[in-house]
Design a protein around this motif. Structure first.
Motif, PDB file in Angstrom:
ATOM      1  N   ARG A  27       0.836  -1.217   0.000  1.00  0.00           N
ATOM      2  CA  ARG A  27       0.000   0.000   0.000  1.00  0.00           C
ATOM      3  C   ARG A  27       0.863   1.257   0.000  1.00  0.00           C
ATOM      4  NH1 ARG A  27      -3.160  -3.427   3.083  1.00  0.00           N
ATOM      5  NH2 ARG A  27      -2.337  -2.685   5.066  1.00  0.00           N
ATOM      6  N   ARG A  28       1.975   1.232   0.726  1.00  0.00           N
ATOM      7  CA  ARG A  28       2.865   2.392   0.745  1.00  0.00           C
ATOM      8  C   ARG A  28       3.542   2.581  -0.611  1.00  0.00           C
ATOM      9  NH1 ARG A  28       6.450   1.335   5.690  1.00  0.00           N
ATOM     10  NH2 ARG A  28       7.439   3.278   5.079  1.00  0.00           N
ATOM     11  N   ILE A  29       3.901   1.484  -1.266  1.00  0.00           N
ATOM     12  CA  ILE A  29       4.478   1.562  -2.617  1.00  0.00           C
ATOM     13  C   ILE A  29       3.462   2.186  -3.564  1.00  0.00           C
ATOM     14  CG2 ILE A  29       5.140   0.172  -4.629  1.00  0.00           C
ATOM     15  CD1 ILE A  29       6.569  -1.724  -2.635  1.00  0.00           C
ATOM     16  N   LEU A  30       2.236   1.698  -3.529  1.00  0.00           N
ATOM     17  CA  LEU A  30       1.192   2.247  -4.408  1.00  0.00           C
ATOM     18  C   LEU A  30       0.962   3.727  -4.137  1.00  0.00           C
ATOM     19  CD1 LEU A  30      -1.360  -0.692  -4.380  1.00  0.00           C
ATOM     20  CD2 LEU A  30       0.189  -0.033  -6.230  1.00  0.00           C
ATOM     21  N   GLY A  37       4.638   8.708 -10.355  1.00  0.00           N
ATOM     22  CA  GLY A  37       4.940   7.491 -11.092  1.00  0.00           C
ATOM     23  C   GLY A  37       6.349   7.447 -11.643  1.00  0.00           C
ATOM     24  N   ARG A  38       7.057   8.573 -11.602  1.00  0.00           N
ATOM     25  CA  ARG A  38       8.433   8.622 -12.103  1.00  0.00           C
ATOM     26  C   ARG A  38       9.456   8.352 -11.009  1.00  0.00           C
ATOM     27  NH1 ARG A  38       9.340  13.867 -15.576  1.00  0.00           N
ATOM     28  NH2 ARG A  38      11.280  12.749 -15.921  1.00  0.00           N
ATOM     29  N   THR A  39       8.994   8.077  -9.798  1.00  0.00           N
ATOM     30  CA  THR A  39       9.890   7.792  -8.689  1.00  0.00           C
ATOM     31  C   THR A  39      10.763   6.585  -9.022  1.00  0.00           C
ATOM     32  OG1 THR A  39       8.293   8.633  -7.085  1.00  0.00           O
ATOM     33  CG2 THR A  39       9.973   7.161  -6.236  1.00  0.00           C
ATOM     34  N   SER A  40      12.049   6.730  -8.808  1.00  0.00           N
ATOM     35  CA  SER A  40      12.964   5.605  -9.068  1.00  0.00           C
ATOM     36  C   SER A  40      12.792   4.549  -7.981  1.00  0.00           C
ATOM     37  CB  SER A  40      14.416   6.089  -9.084  1.00  0.00           C
ATOM     38  OG  SER A  40      14.813   6.472  -7.777  1.00  0.00           O
ATOM     39  N   VAL A  41      13.210   3.341  -8.291  1.00  0.00           N
ATOM     40  CA  VAL A  41      13.135   2.262  -7.308  1.00  0.00           C
ATOM     41  C   VAL A  41      14.003   2.601  -6.107  1.00  0.00           C
ATOM     42  CG1 VAL A  41      13.654  -0.180  -6.876  1.00  0.00           C
ATOM     43  CG2 VAL A  41      12.529   0.503  -8.996  1.00  0.00           C
ATOM     44  N   ARG A  42      15.133   3.220  -6.351  1.00  0.00           N
ATOM     45  CA  ARG A  42      16.018   3.610  -5.247  1.00  0.00           C
ATOM     46  C   ARG A  42      15.315   4.586  -4.308  1.00  0.00           C
ATOM     47  NH1 ARG A  42      21.880   6.634  -5.681  1.00  0.00           N
ATOM     48  NH2 ARG A  42      22.172   6.814  -3.440  1.00  0.00           N
ATOM     49  N   THR A  43      14.706   5.620  -4.868  1.00  0.00           N
ATOM     50  CA  THR A  43      13.993   6.609  -4.044  1.00  0.00           C
ATOM     51  C   THR A  43      12.803   5.965  -3.352  1.00  0.00           C
ATOM     52  OG1 THR A  43      14.683   8.373  -5.535  1.00  0.00           O
ATOM     53  CG2 THR A  43      12.805   8.837  -4.106  1.00  0.00           C
ATOM     54  N   LEU A  44      12.092   5.115  -4.059  1.00  0.00           N
ATOM     55  CA  LEU A  44      10.956   4.410  -3.488  1.00  0.00           C
ATOM     56  C   LEU A  44      11.401   3.597  -2.267  1.00  0.00           C
ATOM     57  CD1 LEU A  44       7.932   3.713  -3.970  1.00  0.00           C
ATOM     58  CD2 LEU A  44       8.711   1.822  -5.386  1.00  0.00           C
ATOM     59  N   ALA A  45      12.479   2.852  -2.407  1.00  0.00           N
ATOM     60  CA  ALA A  45      13.003   2.041  -1.304  1.00  0.00           C
ATOM     61  C   ALA A  45      13.392   2.911  -0.119  1.00  0.00           C
ATOM     62  CB  ALA A  45      14.205   1.223  -1.783  1.00  0.00           C
ATOM     63  N   GLU A  46      14.036   4.054  -0.386  1.00  0.00           N
ATOM     64  CA  GLU A  46      14.440   4.961   0.693  1.00  0.00           C
ATOM     65  C   GLU A  46      13.237   5.522   1.438  1.00  0.00           C
ATOM     66  OE1 GLU A  46      16.852   7.868  -1.292  1.00  0.00           O
ATOM     67  OE2 GLU A  46      18.578   6.519  -1.455  1.00  0.00           O
ATOM     68  N   VAL A  59       7.424  -4.150  -6.828  1.00  0.00           N
ATOM     69  CA  VAL A  59       6.854  -3.418  -7.978  1.00  0.00           C
ATOM     70  C   VAL A  59       6.646  -4.386  -9.140  1.00  0.00           C
ATOM     71  CG1 VAL A  59       7.303  -1.628  -9.713  1.00  0.00           C
ATOM     72  CG2 VAL A  59       7.722  -1.155  -7.290  1.00  0.00           C
ATOM     73  N   GLU A  60       7.604  -5.254  -9.390  1.00  0.00           N
ATOM     74  CA  GLU A  60       7.466  -6.249 -10.462  1.00  0.00           C
ATOM     75  C   GLU A  60       6.267  -7.159 -10.196  1.00  0.00           C
ATOM     76  OE1 GLU A  60       9.042  -6.686 -13.476  1.00  0.00           O
ATOM     77  OE2 GLU A  60       9.736  -4.682 -12.975  1.00  0.00           O
ATOM     78  N   GLY A  70       0.029   0.406 -15.295  1.00  0.00           N
ATOM     79  CA  GLY A  70       0.865   1.239 -16.142  1.00  0.00           C
ATOM     80  C   GLY A  70       1.231   2.525 -15.442  1.00  0.00           C
ATOM     81  N   PHE A  71       2.001   3.333 -16.148  1.00  0.00           N
ATOM     82  CA  PHE A  71       2.458   4.620 -15.641  1.00  0.00           C
ATOM     83  C   PHE A  71       2.161   5.647 -16.710  1.00  0.00           C
ATOM     84  CE2 PHE A  71       4.983   1.256 -13.841  1.00  0.00           C
ATOM     85  CZ  PHE A  71       5.019   1.572 -12.492  1.00  0.00           C
ATOM     86  N   ARG A  72       1.693   6.827 -16.301  1.00  0.00           N
ATOM     87  CA  ARG A  72       1.385   7.850 -17.292  1.00  0.00           C
ATOM     88  C   ARG A  72       1.465   9.240 -16.668  1.00  0.00           C
ATOM     89  NH1 ARG A  72      -4.807   6.077 -17.805  1.00  0.00           N
ATOM     90  NH2 ARG A  72      -5.383   6.488 -15.679  1.00  0.00           N
ATOM     91  N   ALA A  73       1.544  10.214 -17.539  1.00  0.00           N
ATOM     92  CA  ALA A  73       1.570  11.605 -17.094  1.00  0.00           C
ATOM     93  C   ALA A  73       0.157  12.065 -16.778  1.00  0.00           C
ATOM     94  CB  ALA A  73       2.162  12.484 -18.194  1.00  0.00           C
ATOM     95  N   GLN A  74       0.022  12.914 -15.798  1.00  0.00           N
ATOM     96  CA  GLN A  74      -1.257  13.555 -15.519  1.00  0.00           C
ATOM     97  C   GLN A  74      -1.252  14.876 -16.276  1.00  0.00           C
ATOM     98  OE1 GLN A  74      -1.260  13.701 -11.202  1.00  0.00           O
ATOM     99  NE2 GLN A  74      -2.741  12.026 -11.179  1.00  0.00           N
TER     100      GLN A  74
END
Length: 168
Positions: A27-30, A37-46, A59-60, A70-74
């Motif tokens: 839930r925190r990842i989501l 949606g452009r957050t890197s995996v590294r930043t997400l993990a931190e 994420v996978e 998916g990921f998209r621009a708002q």
């Protein structure tokens, strides 16, 4: 493996089987990815205080399970030249929703449509450049779709986001 279990496994996501329950980390990842949606995996993990390997694997898995689609621009509609927004409610002939849905999916300026239970059968969000384009969408395209009995249109004067993601 029993035949019933094999059949369930072969059907995959969206087959009526229950989705895997999301834990607090999911839930925190989501929540983080909905915010950016452009957050890197590294930043997400931190931000979530988990390892990069764990963040990447989760994420996978969320992608594989169809939780993340998916990921998209708002896009800000007005800034993108779509200054007129409206909701159109449609009443359709019984048993024509497949054909009507297929036609609506091809109408320019319809951003989203949903099949409803209630007074109306379909609700569509239209984002058009101006009132003339909106009129063409409603009177020229939507009302001309076979199976559409009537429409009702509500202009959107202002929009705002809700309290936030339910994933937090």
């Amino acid at each position: 493996m029993s035949q019933e279990t094999a059949d369930e496994a072969s059907r995959g996501a969206g087959s009526g089987r229950s989705a895997r329950a999301l834990d607090e980390v999911d839930r925190r990842i989501l929540d983080e990815l909905v915010r950016d949606g452009r957050t890197s995996v590294r930043t997400l993990a931190e931000r979530i205080h988990i390892s990069r390997t764990n963040a990447y694997a989760r994420v996978e898995r969320l992608l594989r399970d169809g939780v993340i689609t998916g990921f998209r621009a708002q896009v800000a509609p007005e800034a993108a030249g779509l200054g007129t927004s409206a909701y159109i409610a449609l009443t359709i002939e019984q048993n024509t929703w497949r054909e009507v849905s297929a036609e609506l999916a091809q109408v320019r300026y319809i951003e989203h449509a949903a099949l409803l239970g209630g007074d109306h059968d379909v609700l569509a969000l239209v984002r058009a450049p101006d009132n003339a384009a909106l009129r063409d969408v409603v009177l020229g395209r939507v009302q001309g779709i076979p199976g559409v009995l009537s429409t009702r249109t509500w202009l959107v004067f202002e929009e705002f986001d809700g309290a936030g993601s339910p994933w937090a």
